[in-house]
Design an enzyme around this catalytic site. Structure first.
Site, PDB file in Angstrom:
ATOM      1  N   GLY A  86      21.243 -14.177  69.898  1.00  0.00           N
ATOM      2  CA  GLY A  86      20.363 -15.442  69.720  1.00  0.00           C
ATOM      3  C   GLY A  86      20.787 -16.491  70.825  1.00  0.00           C
ATOM      4  O   GLY A  86      21.130 -17.374  70.705  1.00  0.00           O
ATOM      5  N   THR A 128      19.076 -17.052  73.613  1.00  0.00           N
ATOM      6  CA  THR A 128      17.759 -17.445  74.308  1.00  0.00           C
ATOM      7  C   THR A 128      17.712 -19.128  74.123  1.00  0.00           C
ATOM      8  O   THR A 128      16.927 -19.670  74.813  1.00  0.00           O
ATOM      9  CB  THR A 128      16.445 -16.782  73.828  1.00  0.00           C
ATOM     10  OG1 THR A 128      16.279 -17.155  72.518  1.00  0.00           O
ATOM     11  CG2 THR A 128      16.448 -15.062  74.162  1.00  0.00           C
ATOM     12  N   TYR A 158      16.909 -19.927  52.704  1.00  0.00           N
ATOM     13  CA  TYR A 158      17.844 -20.054  53.641  1.00  0.00           C
ATOM     14  C   TYR A 158      19.064 -20.234  53.119  1.00  0.00           C
ATOM     15  O   TYR A 158      20.101 -19.607  53.780  1.00  0.00           O
ATOM     16  CB  TYR A 158      17.388 -21.304  54.562  1.00  0.00           C
ATOM     17  CG  TYR A 158      18.356 -21.738  55.654  1.00  0.00           C
ATOM     18  CD1 TYR A 158      18.385 -20.576  56.759  1.00  0.00           C
ATOM     19  CD2 TYR A 158      19.220 -22.662  55.813  1.00  0.00           C
ATOM     20  CE1 TYR A 158      19.196 -20.886  57.851  1.00  0.00           C
ATOM     21  CE2 TYR A 158      19.973 -22.838  56.815  1.00  0.00           C
ATOM     22  CZ  TYR A 158      20.009 -21.964  57.958  1.00  0.00           C
ATOM     23  OH  TYR A 158      20.939 -21.975  58.884  1.00  0.00           O
ATOM     24  N   VAL A 161      22.697 -29.510  63.888  1.00  0.00           N
ATOM     25  CA  VAL A 161      22.709 -29.304  65.263  1.00  0.00           C
ATOM     26  C   VAL A 161      21.484 -29.416  65.849  1.00  0.00           C
ATOM     27  O   VAL A 161      20.574 -28.791  65.622  1.00  0.00           O
ATOM     28  CB  VAL A 161      23.599 -28.218  65.748  1.00  0.00           C
ATOM     29  CG1 VAL A 161      23.800 -27.927  67.144  1.00  0.00           C
ATOM     30  CG2 VAL A 161      24.487 -27.329  64.551  1.00  0.00           C
TER      31      VAL A 161
HETATM   32  P1  NDP Z   1      17.847 -22.004  67.849  1.00  0.00           P
HETATM   33  O1  NDP Z   1      16.462 -21.703  67.163  1.00  0.00           O
HETATM   34  O2  NDP Z   1      17.912 -22.731  69.014  1.00  0.00           O
HETATM   35  O3  NDP Z   1      18.236 -20.561  68.115  1.00  0.00           O
HETATM   36  C1  NDP Z   1      18.077 -19.385  67.426  1.00  0.00           C
HETATM   37  C2  NDP Z   1      18.165 -18.105  68.180  1.00  0.00           C
HETATM   38  O4  NDP Z   1      18.146 -16.921  67.421  1.00  0.00           O
HETATM   39  C3  NDP Z   1      17.309 -17.999  69.357  1.00  0.00           C
HETATM   40  O5  NDP Z   1      17.992 -17.349  70.426  1.00  0.00           O
HETATM   41  C4  NDP Z   1      16.600 -16.975  68.760  1.00  0.00           C
HETATM   42  O6  NDP Z   1      15.978 -16.186  69.870  1.00  0.00           O
HETATM   43  C5  NDP Z   1      17.419 -15.899  67.984  1.00  0.00           C
HETATM   44  N1  NDP Z   1      16.655 -15.185  67.102  1.00  0.00           N
HETATM   45  C6  NDP Z   1      15.762 -15.727  66.001  1.00  0.00           C
HETATM   46  N2  NDP Z   1      15.352 -14.458  65.539  1.00  0.00           N
HETATM   47  C7  NDP Z   1      15.527 -13.492  66.099  1.00  0.00           C
HETATM   48  C8  NDP Z   1      15.045 -12.188  66.048  1.00  0.00           C
HETATM   49  N3  NDP Z   1      14.282 -11.794  65.197  1.00  0.00           N
HETATM   50  N4  NDP Z   1      15.639 -11.238  66.850  1.00  0.00           N
HETATM   51  C9  NDP Z   1      16.397 -11.536  67.783  1.00  0.00           C
HETATM   52  N5  NDP Z   1      16.920 -13.093  68.148  1.00  0.00           N
HETATM   53  C10 NDP Z   1      16.565 -13.789  67.224  1.00  0.00           C
HETATM   54  O7  NDP Z   1      18.672 -22.372  66.571  1.00  0.00           O
HETATM   55  P2  NDP Z   1      20.284 -22.663  66.697  1.00  0.00           P
HETATM   56  O8  NDP Z   1      20.957 -22.355  67.847  1.00  0.00           O
HETATM   57  O9  NDP Z   1      20.426 -23.943  65.895  1.00  0.00           O
HETATM   58  O10 NDP Z   1      20.703 -21.319  65.579  1.00  0.00           O
HETATM   59  C11 NDP Z   1      21.773 -20.503  65.703  1.00  0.00           C
HETATM   60  C12 NDP Z   1      22.327 -20.191  64.663  1.00  0.00           C
HETATM   61  O11 NDP Z   1      23.013 -21.215  64.187  1.00  0.00           O
HETATM   62  C13 NDP Z   1      21.728 -19.634  63.361  1.00  0.00           C
HETATM   63  O12 NDP Z   1      22.212 -18.609  62.523  1.00  0.00           O
HETATM   64  C14 NDP Z   1      21.334 -20.871  62.252  1.00  0.00           C
HETATM   65  O13 NDP Z   1      21.211 -20.448  61.162  1.00  0.00           O
HETATM   66  C15 NDP Z   1      23.035 -21.453  62.567  1.00  0.00           C
HETATM   67  N6  NDP Z   1      22.804 -22.880  62.351  1.00  0.00           N
HETATM   68  C16 NDP Z   1      22.017 -23.877  63.097  1.00  0.00           C
HETATM   69  C17 NDP Z   1      22.389 -25.039  62.409  1.00  0.00           C
HETATM   70  C18 NDP Z   1      21.479 -26.222  63.162  1.00  0.00           C
HETATM   71  O14 NDP Z   1      21.357 -27.173  62.593  1.00  0.00           O
HETATM   72  N7  NDP Z   1      20.963 -26.154  64.347  1.00  0.00           N
HETATM   73  C19 NDP Z   1      23.477 -25.493  61.564  1.00  0.00           C
HETATM   74  C20 NDP Z   1      24.213 -24.462  61.130  1.00  0.00           C
HETATM   75  C21 NDP Z   1      23.952 -23.058  61.420  1.00  0.00           C
HETATM   76  P3  NDP Z   1      14.475 -15.639  70.189  1.00  0.00           P
HETATM   77  O15 NDP Z   1      13.623 -16.547  69.393  1.00  0.00           O
HETATM   78  O16 NDP Z   1      14.268 -15.401  71.604  1.00  0.00           O
HETATM   79  O17 NDP Z   1      14.643 -14.221  69.487  1.00  0.00           O
HETATM   80  C1  8X3 Z   2      21.255 -25.534  59.577  1.00  0.00           C
HETATM   81  C2  8X3 Z   2      21.867 -26.732  58.768  1.00  0.00           C
HETATM   82  O1  8X3 Z   2      21.536 -28.266  56.873  1.00  0.00           O
HETATM   83  O2  8X3 Z   2      19.310 -27.791  58.003  1.00  0.00           O
HETATM   84  O3  8X3 Z   2      22.072 -24.285  59.059  1.00  0.00           O
HETATM   85  O4  8X3 Z   2      20.672 -26.343  56.630  1.00  0.00           O
HETATM   86  S1  8X3 Z   2      20.759 -27.374  57.506  1.00  0.00           S
END
Ligand code: NDP
Ligand code: 8X3
Length: 253
Positions: A9, A11, A153, A186
């Site tokens: 992930g 990207t 989720y 985030v």
């Molecule tokens: P983004 O949406 O910015 O990034 C998500 C990444 O996951 C992208 O690079 C996407 O790449 C990749 N991804 C999603 N589905 C697939 C797939 N089927 N195959 C391969 N890659 C995949 O979100 P975040 O950076 O915020 O999220 C990253 C992680 O952090 C996640 O696990 C999320 O649950 C977790 N998280 C996020 C929080 C937030 O508030 N943002 C808080 C807590 C945890 P692409 O689409 O190119 O495939």
């Molecule tokens: C992402 C944070 O609070 O939107 O995991 O579930 S929250």
């Protein structure tokens, strides 16, 4: 030779920031995700700003055969992955359990739990053989506390929490570290994805307070992977100063 980190992930968001920060800190990086054009831009950025070597692998982590095909491309030095950052993940939708969309449930379960398992199954045997390695799982505050409409989720991130604990027990005898990094809100593409491209709804999530940024979480990951050999960060919960729980956020205006 630089240690090698594979970041799923990469990207966008946390994965992208982590790839750049690790590259700046003497890791060579393997970056993955579905969007090949984003991987190409990231690769250019890392090559121009850091001395790190980069390998980009575009695949959908929900499909075990695609994950296997991508991992088969890890030859030469790239076979020795020192750090696996299991970051790829998403939330799809936000609705009550009785109104949930089955396709959304499947996407979350297939990505956040099964995808994490598929790549871990392929990368961890090399770590076991070398008796060295570090797996970082991206959990969430959503894996510590349930919240209204979070249901599936929440369940996927509680599963990541359970898997992190179980993996640590299975791998401790081989000298492998397993950590979980659990952020609160985030500002990344996360909410845009959750609300299926509705930018206004996504912006509301971060309205009136300063959320975490992807770079803040990347710093926590860098901290975890640069501890001395005898130190493991088991579990880190990292929140914006204005956020005290999954749902308690102090907003201005
Ligand atoms: P983004 O949406 O910015 O990034 C998500 C990444 O996951 C992208 O690079 C996407 O790449 C990749 N991804 C999603 N589905 C697939 C797939 N089927 N195959 C391969 N890659 C995949 O979100 P975040 O950076 O915020 O999220 C990253 C992680 O952090 C996640 O696990 C999320 O649950 C977790 N998280 C996020 C929080 C937030 O508030 N943002 C808080 C807590 C945890 P692409 O689409 O190119 O495939
Ligand atoms: C992402 C944070 O609070 O939107 O995991 O579930 S929250």
């Amino acid at each position: 030779m630089n240690p090698i980190a594979l970041i799923t992930g990469a990207t966008s968001g946390i994965g992208r920031a982590t790839a750049i920060l690790l590259a700046k800190n003497d890791f060579d990086v393997i970056t993955t995700g579905r969007r090949n054009e984003n991987l190409e831009t990231l690769e250019e950025e890392i090559r121009s700003k850091t001395p790190a070597d980069v390998l980009s692998l575009a695949f959908d982590i929900r499909h075990p055969e695609a994950v296997k095909k991508a991992c088969d491309r890890l030859t030469g030095k790239w076979t020795n992955v020192d750090v696996l950052v299991n970051n790829a993940g998403l939330a799809a939708g936000l609705s009550r359990i009785h109104e949930g969309v089955v396709d959304d449930w499947e996407q979350m379960i297939d990505t956040n739990i099964k995808g994490l398992l598929y790549i871990t199954r392929l990368i961890s045997p090399g770590m076991v053989e070398r008796e060295k390695g570090h797996i970082i799982n991206l959990g969430s505050i959503a894996g510590k506390e349930a919240y209204e409409n979070g249901n599936v989720y929440n369940a996927t991130k509680f599963a990541v929490d359970g898997l992190t604990r179980a993996m640590r027990i299975d791998l401790v005898g081989y000298g492998i570290k397993v950590s979980s990094i659990n952020p609160g809100a985030v500002e990344t593409e996360f909410s845009l994805v959750r609300f299926k491209g509705d930018a206004e709804k996504a912006e509301q999530v971060y309205h009136g307070f300063t959320p975490l940024y992807a770079e803040d979480v990347a710093e926590a990951i860098l901290f975890a992977v640069t501890r001395p050999p005898h130190v493991n960060i088991d579990d880190m919960l990292i929140m914006a100063t204005s956020q005290a729980s999954a749902t308690k956020v102090v907003r201005q205006g």
